[in-house]
Design a protein around this motif. Structure first.
Motif: not given
Length: 168
Positions: A117-125, A133-148
């Motif tokens: 999974n990838i999450i990109r170009d967003v703001q988390f609020n 708790g976690r805002t983002v939980w990378m439960q599996g392999n090959n997960c990326l959050v970028e440009n946030y």
């Protein structure tokens, strides 16, 4: 298109990609299919950017999860409680200053990435200060959050496995 497309219509209840004609909304006698290339818009699945978008966001992620692909969130703020991203789904906003994913869940995990999974170009609020708790939980392999951008988080990101997980 004629034929029995009831199974496809069942998998796409918000009619993001396919829908039955007025005479047979089940799709048993035919269906219409959206012709597109590129990303799928969250708006196609009923994500509105006003009120709680959890159900529509989850339905869109589930639908895209069957073949993988990108769910595009146009500029705006999208409220949700918790989203489980199926393997192969990408969330993309217009830009980190233009698209905001707003969590209403202040004490539990809010976005759970299954893998690839990838999450990109967003703001988390969130709607207030998070207490757990976690805002983002990378439960599996090959997960990326970028440009946030991230605000009001307790624990922003956690990876269950280090294989390919990253935040940039």
């Amino acid at each position: 298109v004629t034929g029995n497309f009831s199974s496809q219509i069942t998998l796409d209840p918000s009619e993001g990609i396919c829908f039955g004609p007025v005479s047979d909304p089940t799709g048993a006698t035919g269906a219409f299919f959206r012709i597109f290339s590129g990303d799928r818009s969250a708006k196609w699945y009923g994500v509105k950017g006003s009120g709680d978008d959890t159900a529509a966001m989850q339905a869109a992620a589930n639908n895209i999860g069957f073949a993988g692909g990108t769910l595009y969130f146009p500029p705006g703020a999208y409220s949700y409680t918790s989203i489980n991203m199926p393997t192969g789904v990408i969330f993309r906003g217009a830009a980190s200053f233009a698209t905001t994913l707003v969590s209403t869940n202040l004490s539990n995990d809010t976005i759970i990435m299954a893998g690839d999974n990838i999450i990109r170009d967003v703001q988390f609020n969130s709607t207030g200060p998070r207490t757990g708790g976690r805002t983002v939980w990378m439960q599996g392999n090959n997960c990326l959050v970028e440009n946030y951008e991230a605000y009001n988080y307790f624990l922003f990101c956690d990876a269950q496995t280090a294989a390919g997980a990253g935040v940039t």
